[in-house]
Design a protein around this motif. Structure first.
Motif, mmCIF file in Angstrom:
data_model
loop_
_atom_site.group_PDB
_atom_site.id
_atom_site.type_symbol
_atom_site.label_atom_id
_atom_site.label_comp_id
_atom_site.label_asym_id
_atom_site.label_seq_id
_atom_site.Cartn_x
_atom_site.Cartn_y
_atom_site.Cartn_z
ATOM 1 N N PRO A 23 3.006 -8.481 -10.761
ATOM 2 C CA PRO A 23 1.584 -8.696 -10.723
ATOM 3 C C PRO A 23 1.184 -9.974 -11.247
ATOM 4 N N LEU A 24 1.517 -10.631 -11.623
ATOM 5 C CA LEU A 24 1.146 -11.691 -11.352
ATOM 6 C C LEU A 24 0.691 -12.746 -10.265
ATOM 7 N N LEU A 25 1.975 -12.539 -10.351
ATOM 8 C CA LEU A 25 2.654 -13.142 -8.792
ATOM 9 C C LEU A 25 1.391 -12.742 -7.564
ATOM 10 N N ILE A 26 1.552 -11.485 -7.474
ATOM 11 C CA ILE A 26 0.373 -10.829 -6.466
ATOM 12 C C ILE A 26 -1.310 -11.001 -6.329
ATOM 13 N N ALA A 27 -1.338 -11.495 -7.739
ATOM 14 C CA ALA A 27 -2.570 -11.514 -8.390
ATOM 15 C C ALA A 27 -2.755 -13.065 -7.989
ATOM 16 N N ALA A 28 -1.911 -13.912 -8.268
ATOM 17 C CA ALA A 28 -2.331 -15.534 -8.015
ATOM 18 C C ALA A 28 -1.793 -15.805 -6.722
ATOM 19 N N LEU A 29 -1.311 -14.884 -5.952
ATOM 20 C CA LEU A 29 -0.922 -15.157 -4.118
ATOM 21 C C LEU A 29 -2.885 -14.695 -3.480
ATOM 22 N N GLY A 32 -5.379 -17.365 -5.121
ATOM 23 C CA GLY A 32 -4.928 -19.003 -3.670
ATOM 24 C C GLY A 32 -5.385 -19.133 -2.341
ATOM 25 N N LEU A 33 -4.646 -17.642 -1.862
ATOM 26 C CA LEU A 33 -5.734 -17.410 -0.246
ATOM 27 C C LEU A 33 -7.118 -17.456 -0.392
ATOM 28 N N ILE A 34 -7.503 -16.804 -1.126
ATOM 29 C CA ILE A 34 -8.859 -16.180 -1.301
ATOM 30 C C ILE A 34 -9.445 -17.696 -1.378
ATOM 31 N N VAL A 35 -9.778 -18.398 -2.753
ATOM 32 C CA VAL A 35 -10.100 -19.642 -2.750
ATOM 33 C C VAL A 35 -9.781 -20.781 -1.755
ATOM 34 N N VAL A 55 -6.285 -19.138 -13.049
ATOM 35 C CA VAL A 55 -6.245 -18.681 -14.170
ATOM 36 C C VAL A 55 -6.682 -17.612 -15.006
ATOM 37 N N GLY A 56 -7.674 -17.354 -14.602
ATOM 38 C CA GLY A 56 -9.028 -16.427 -15.176
ATOM 39 C C GLY A 56 -8.209 -15.015 -14.330
ATOM 40 N N VAL A 61 -5.389 -9.765 -15.592
ATOM 41 C CA VAL A 61 -4.225 -8.987 -14.844
ATOM 42 C C VAL A 61 -3.187 -9.141 -15.621
ATOM 43 N N PHE A 62 -2.716 -9.374 -16.554
ATOM 44 C CA PHE A 62 -1.700 -9.346 -17.454
ATOM 45 C C PHE A 62 -2.554 -8.254 -18.901
#
Length: 86
Positions: A23-29, A32-35, A55-56, A61-62
């Motif tokens: 969940p954390l890796l998918i949220a970061a991915l 990152g793509l959107i930003v 980070v937010g 998600v965490f």
């Protein structure tokens, strides 16, 4: 404890760690793509612009998936590790 049991336990532990971090890796991915897309569209290349939203989102998600992660860890401990100890 035999070699097969050790390998099975290691395989289950790695699989559980992958499920816990997913969940954390998918949220970061996705963040990152959107930003990155927004930065490419607006030509704004600020390093903190990529770091702060990630980070937010990862904290959010965490906090939402902490119970899921704890259940996975407890299930591994209860189903795999405790029977080997006892």
């Amino acid at each position: 404890m035999t070699d097969g049991q050790v390998l099975d336990l290691a395989r289950d532990a790695v699989f559980t760690a992958a499920l816990m971090s997913a969940p954390l890796l998918i949220a970061a991915l996705i963040t990152g793509l959107i930003v990155g897309l927004l930065q490419a569209l607006t030509s704004v290349q600020e390093l903190t612009l990529t770091f702060v939203p990630k980070v937010g989102v990862m904290l959010l998600v965490f906090s939402l998936s902490a119970a899921f992660m704890m259940n996975l860890a407890l299930r591994l401990f209860d189903d795999r590790i405790l029977p080997l100890i006892g």
